[in-house]
Design an enzyme around this catalytic site. Structure first.
Site, short mmCIF file in Angstrom:
data_model
loop_
_atom_site.label_atom_id
_atom_site.label_comp_id
_atom_site.label_asym_id
_atom_site.label_seq_id
_atom_site.Cartn_x
_atom_site.Cartn_y
_atom_site.Cartn_z
N ASP A 1 -24.18 66.04 5.79
CA ASP A 1 -23.05 65.87 4.89
C ASP A 1 -23.05 67.09 3.97
OD1 ASP A 1 -20.98 64.56 3.31
OD2 ASP A 1 -22.57 64.10 1.87
N ASP B 1 -21.20 67.33 0.16
CA ASP B 1 -21.31 66.96 -1.26
C ASP B 1 -22.47 66.01 -1.50
OD1 ASP B 1 -19.04 68.07 -2.92
OD2 ASP B 1 -17.89 67.24 -1.26
#
Length: 252
Positions: free
Chosen positions: A29, A31
């Site tokens: 991922d 953020d």
């Protein structure tokens, strides 16, 4: 009931990845996983929502942010925050992303130990992709600021998939993009929706407790949780994974 010691936690998690041997790919991922960007998103949401008088002008708090914003796709955020005016919601989140990018250029920092794990991945020639619910402009900016534009072989964005996280589509598209199999791939994630997406895609997910509470993340069923990329639990699991891979090679 006695609580587990740090050594017990390491012992408990170190065999979590062995079934992947030989490991082929790692998906990240962005953020909260590559960088601790949630505080910047929080600042942007808090300031801009207060400006328009949201919640009677009372600033949102971190609990509100975790429940309604963290890890979610912007379309879903717009629906939650502006249930009576989705178009206004979409315009708001677009403007908020522009403000976030300004903050990111000035303040973004990598999660502790990130370059140690990217080096480990590069040295073993593993495939890698970034998979995010963030807009592409954000994703590419963050990857560039962190100096990882050459590291990632693909960036997959939720809005460009049929369904965003927490559905598995973005992670399945990530596997397809780098031609990797889910049987030999694992994921790094920091949000409930992201962990759910990875688990639904059939891969073990290592959860990072950058901002979200451990108890909340555990409900999404990660393989195990780490504080950051320096965490001993991670390196014990990677060492065990390599031992298993070497055993597989020796048996051939």
């Amino acid at each position: 009931m006695t609580s587990l010691s740090a050594d017990d936690h390491i012992e408990e998690s170190k065999f979590s990845l062995v079934k992947l041997a030989p490991v082929e790919a790692v998906l990240f991922d962005i953020d909260g996983t590559l960088c601790d960007s949630d505080p910047l998103h929080f600042i942007a949401f808090r300031e801009m929502l207060q400006e328009i008088g949201f919640n009677g002008g009372v600033p949102i708090d971190e609990e509100f942010f975790i429940e309604y914003v963290a890890g979610k796709h912007n379309d879903d955020i717009a629906r939650d925050l502006f249930p009576d005016d989705f178009e206004q919601g979409l315009k708001f989140v677009d403007d908020k992303e522009e403000y976030f990018r300004k903050l990111a250029r000035e303040q973004l920092k990598p999660v502790n130990g990130l370059y140690k794990v990217t080096k480990w991945i590069e040295e073993r020639g593993l495939k890698r992709a970034a998979v995010t619910n963030a807009p592409r402009a954000n994703a590419e900016l963050i990857v560039s600021i962190l100096g990882l534009s050459e590291f990632f072989q693909a960036i997959i964005v939720g809005s460009e998939c049929e369904r965003a996280k927490p559905f598995p589509d973005p992670y399945l598209k990530g596997l397809e993009a780098i031609k990797a199999s889910k049987e030999h791939t694992f994921i790094f994630e920091d949000s409930v929706s992201g962990i759910k997406a990875g688990v639904a895609a059939g891969m073990p997910v290592i959860g990072i407790t950058t901002r979200n509470p451990e108890s909340l993340l555990m409900e999404a069923k990660p393989a195990f949780l780490i504080k950051d990329y320096e965490d001993q639990k991670l390196w014990a699991a990677l060492e065990e994974l390599e031992k298993q891979a070497n055993g597989v090679k020796a048996a051939l």
